[in-house]
Write an enzyme that holds these catalytic residues in place. Structure first.
Site, PDB file in Angstrom:
ATOM      1  CE  LYS A 162      93.152   2.525  37.087  1.00  0.00           C
ATOM      2  NZ  LYS A 162      92.179   1.996  38.063  1.00  0.00           N
ATOM      3  CG  ASN A 163      94.681  -0.539  39.754  1.00  0.00           C
ATOM      4  OD1 ASN A 163      93.973   0.448  39.611  1.00  0.00           O
ATOM      5  ND2 ASN A 163      94.457  -1.680  39.108  1.00  0.00           N
ATOM      6  CB  CYS A 181      80.654  -1.930  37.380  1.00  0.00           C
ATOM      7  SG  CYS A 181      82.281  -1.882  36.675  1.00  0.00           S
ATOM      8  NE  ARG A 238      85.126  -4.313  39.190  1.00  0.00           N
ATOM      9  CZ  ARG A 238      86.033  -3.476  38.718  1.00  0.00           C
ATOM     10  NH1 ARG A 238      85.755  -2.682  37.722  1.00  0.00           N
ATOM     11  NH2 ARG A 238      87.235  -3.433  39.250  1.00  0.00           N
ATOM     12  CG  ASP A 276      93.155  -4.358  35.145  1.00  0.00           C
ATOM     13  OD1 ASP A 276      91.962  -4.690  34.985  1.00  0.00           O
ATOM     14  OD2 ASP A 276      93.550  -3.734  36.150  1.00  0.00           O
ATOM     15  NE  ARG A 298      87.890   5.264  35.669  1.00  0.00           N
ATOM     16  CZ  ARG A 298      87.637   3.967  35.783  1.00  0.00           C
ATOM     17  NH1 ARG A 298      86.832   3.365  34.945  1.00  0.00           N
ATOM     18  NH2 ARG A 298      88.172   3.270  36.759  1.00  0.00           N
TER      19      ARG A 298
HETATM   20  C1  UD1 Z   1      91.032  -4.444  41.218  1.00  0.00           C
HETATM   21  C2  UD1 Z   1      91.666  -3.450  40.278  1.00  0.00           C
HETATM   22  C3  UD1 Z   1      91.201  -3.699  38.854  1.00  0.00           C
HETATM   23  C4  UD1 Z   1      91.438  -5.148  38.458  1.00  0.00           C
HETATM   24  C5  UD1 Z   1      90.880  -6.103  39.510  1.00  0.00           C
HETATM   25  C6  UD1 Z   1      91.251  -7.553  39.253  1.00  0.00           C
HETATM   26  C7  UD1 Z   1      92.038  -1.491  41.638  1.00  0.00           C
HETATM   27  C8  UD1 Z   1      91.630  -0.096  41.973  1.00  0.00           C
HETATM   28  N1  UD1 Z   1      91.311  -2.113  40.712  1.00  0.00           N
HETATM   29  O1  UD1 Z   1      89.618  -4.254  41.178  1.00  0.00           O
HETATM   30  O2  UD1 Z   1      91.907  -2.819  37.985  1.00  0.00           O
HETATM   31  O3  UD1 Z   1      90.798  -5.404  37.230  1.00  0.00           O
HETATM   32  O4  UD1 Z   1      91.374  -5.769  40.814  1.00  0.00           O
HETATM   33  O5  UD1 Z   1      92.632  -7.694  39.162  1.00  0.00           O
HETATM   34  O6  UD1 Z   1      93.013  -2.003  42.153  1.00  0.00           O
HETATM   35  N2  UD1 Z   1      84.381  -9.919  44.534  1.00  0.00           N
HETATM   36  C9  UD1 Z   1      83.348 -10.375  45.312  1.00  0.00           C
HETATM   37  N3  UD1 Z   1      83.069  -9.732  46.487  1.00  0.00           N
HETATM   38  C10 UD1 Z   1      83.788  -8.663  46.922  1.00  0.00           C
HETATM   39  C11 UD1 Z   1      84.864  -8.201  46.130  1.00  0.00           C
HETATM   40  C12 UD1 Z   1      85.137  -8.841  44.941  1.00  0.00           C
HETATM   41  O7  UD1 Z   1      82.667 -11.338  44.945  1.00  0.00           O
HETATM   42  O8  UD1 Z   1      83.481  -8.128  48.003  1.00  0.00           O
HETATM   43  C13 UD1 Z   1      84.711 -10.584  43.237  1.00  0.00           C
HETATM   44  C14 UD1 Z   1      84.499  -9.661  42.038  1.00  0.00           C
HETATM   45  O9  UD1 Z   1      83.167  -9.688  41.591  1.00  0.00           O
HETATM   46  C15 UD1 Z   1      85.444 -10.281  41.027  1.00  0.00           C
HETATM   47  C16 UD1 Z   1      86.591 -10.798  41.895  1.00  0.00           C
HETATM   48  O10 UD1 Z   1      86.096 -10.841  43.213  1.00  0.00           O
HETATM   49  O11 UD1 Z   1      84.841 -11.370  40.371  1.00  0.00           O
HETATM   50  C17 UD1 Z   1      87.839  -9.934  41.881  1.00  0.00           C
HETATM   51  O12 UD1 Z   1      87.495  -8.582  42.080  1.00  0.00           O
HETATM   52  P1  UD1 Z   1      88.451  -7.583  42.868  1.00  0.00           P
HETATM   53  O13 UD1 Z   1      89.812  -8.158  42.970  1.00  0.00           O
HETATM   54  O14 UD1 Z   1      87.764  -7.176  44.118  1.00  0.00           O
HETATM   55  O15 UD1 Z   1      88.512  -6.350  41.886  1.00  0.00           O
HETATM   56  P2  UD1 Z   1      88.695  -4.856  42.328  1.00  0.00           P
HETATM   57  O16 UD1 Z   1      89.457  -4.820  43.604  1.00  0.00           O
HETATM   58  O17 UD1 Z   1      87.395  -4.128  42.243  1.00  0.00           O
END
Ligand code: UD1
Length: 419
Positions: A22-23, A117, A122, A306, A398
């Site tokens: 999925k990811n 969320c 996030r 995850d 999902r």
């Molecule tokens: C992706 C995965 C999700 C997984 C996560 C962590 C997909 C579609 N989803 O989610 O399944 O659980 O990685 O492995 O691939 N953060 C910020 N600012 C930002 C972006 C992120 O502070 O602009 C923080 C988030 O709050 C969190 C951390 O960074 O604490 C990691 O989040 P992130 O890696 O961005 O998760 P996703 O990409 O949403």
């Protein structure tokens, strides 16, 4: 709303095939917007998040066709709308992945802010800051991120925090920017490697993917390609834990142990015998109760967030005391409250779930709160006495393809009830 009725106490045995990741699929589908020709994708999992992404692309005017082998052809070479509306984004945060490709290719994107969320705040600030560093004008207006740029230019970006979709968004944007982009403190997740390989197959110039420093040399145009999505490592890990928690013996095909080292080590610590080869992986618990383990979530290559709900479920019925520490997301322990209702002896202390394994979990009606939490509850149901009714399983749809069919194939008693 669909529910799953899970009968406990059967040891899982047999073999199943793992679906595409999925990811990896979600960013790859967004990446189609960068291509000037049609793209054909195989090993795309049939999941709600994938249909949502396809609906989002179609709402922009992208042509999507599916052939009899379930290969998906996507033509994003000309689109009519550069908007990702709130209605779609609110059901799937990963919709933010269209932001980078739209600005890079069309110089214009209006993407709804994802909003609240179930697993913490996030934010997407790093996606936005990165695009600004590449020359985009970005404003937040009426709940939308509105980004404009004539042509993005290369930039040296150092991420404050390791972010998976943030890295993917900027990686995609940089492929069509003028000049070189360097992404430092980039995420190293295998799905980023898959996305980069997909982009390279369309003509992108990328090196260093899979390391924390990715270099992208922008090109003027990306062409079409045929690409097979990698196997889903989280689905693989989930079925391995399902076998461990039921003291079973299973073989998973069309997958790989390559990207699962941190999970495999913990399953071995729990007492599982694991063997793997090209395209397959086997787990045998030899009928024994698992031992509780300590896990701590961190960005790849460490233990994935995850997979923590599944390990919470396993620790709940294992021998001894185990801990699960969540360092990526706040508020990702709702499944613990539901496990307690099934008789688990788990104490939450800050970002740590401390579990004293009980000999038997007992069935209860439980509520899924997010995708991986629902997987954890289903696994707990497989190990519990009696029948567990898992509500709100749209979360599980999902991210897990035909979960009840695959579990039935392994001998589990599980069925979908609709009302
Ligand atoms: C992706 C995965 C999700 C997984 C996560 C962590 C997909 C579609 N989803 O989610 O399944 O659980 O990685 O492995 O691939 N953060 C910020 N600012 C930002 C972006 C992120 O502070 O602009 C923080 C988030 O709050 C969190 C951390 O960074 O604490 C990691 O989040 P992130 O890696 O961005 O998760 P996703 O990409 O949403």
């Amino acid at each position: 709303m669909d529910k799953l009725l899970v009968g406990g106490g059967r040891s899982l045995q047999g073999e199943i095939s793992i679906s595409g990741a999925k990811n990896a699929t979600l960013p790859i589908l967004a990446g189609v917007l960068l291509a000037s020709e049609s793209v054909t994708l195989s090993n795309v999992p049939h999941l709600k998040d994938v249909t949502t992404t396809i609906a989002l692309l179609q709402s922009m005017g992208v042509q999507v066709t599916v052939d009899d082998k379930l290969n998906i052809s996507v033509d994003g070479s000309e689109i009519t709308d550069r908007r990702a509306p709130y209605d779609l984004v609110k059901t799937m945060r990963a919709s933010i992945l269209v932001l980078g490709p739209l600005v890079a290719r069309y110089g214009e994107a209006d993407v709804s802010l994802p909003g609240g969320c179930a697993i913490g705040s996030r934010p997407v600030n790093l996606h936005v800051q990165g695009l600004q560093a590449m020359g985009a004008d970005v404003v937040i207006e009426n709940g939308y991120i509105k980004a404009r740029a004539k042509r993005l230019h290369g930039a040296h970006i150092v991420f404050d925090t390791v972010t998976v979709t943030g890295t993917e968004n900027l990686l995609m944007a940089a492929t069509l920017a003028a000049g070189e982009t360097i992404l430092e403190n980039a995420a190293r997740e295998p799905e980023i490697i898959d996305l980069a390989e997909f982009l390279i197959s369309m003509g992108a110039k990328i090196t260093g993917h899979g390391s924390s420093m990715i270099r992208i040399q922008g090109v003027k145009r990306l062409g079409g390609t045929e690409y097979a999505v990698m196997p889903d490592r989280i689905e693989t890990g989930t079925y391995l834990v399902a076998a461990a928690i039921t003291r079973g013996n299973i073989r998973l095909k069309r997958t790989s142990a390559d990207y699962l080292e941190a999970v495999i080590i913990k399953l071995q610590e729990a007492g599982a015998k694991i063997h793997h080869g090209e395209g397959w992986i086997e787990l045998d618990m030899k009928g024994r109760r698992p031992r509780a383990v300590d896990v701590r979530t961190l960005p790849y290559p460490a233990f994935p967030t995850d997979m923590q709900a599944q390990f919470c479920a396993m620790n709940a019925m294992s021998e001894g005391v185990g801990t699960v520490t969540e360092t990526i997301f706040e508020n990702r322990f709702q499944h613990v409250l539901e496990l307690q209702r099934m008789g688990a002896d788990i104490r939450l202390e800050g970002n740590m779930a401390i579990s004293k394994g009980v000999k038997r979990l007992t069935s209860a009606p439980v509520m899924a709160t997010d995708l991986r939490a629902s997987a954890g509850l289903i696994l707990a149901g497989l190990a519990a006495e009696g029948e567990t009714l898992v509500d709100r399983i749209y979360h599980v749809d999902r991210g897990y393809e035909r979960i009840e069919e695959k579990l039935q194939q392994l001998g589990a008693s599980i069925r979908r009830v609709m009302n």
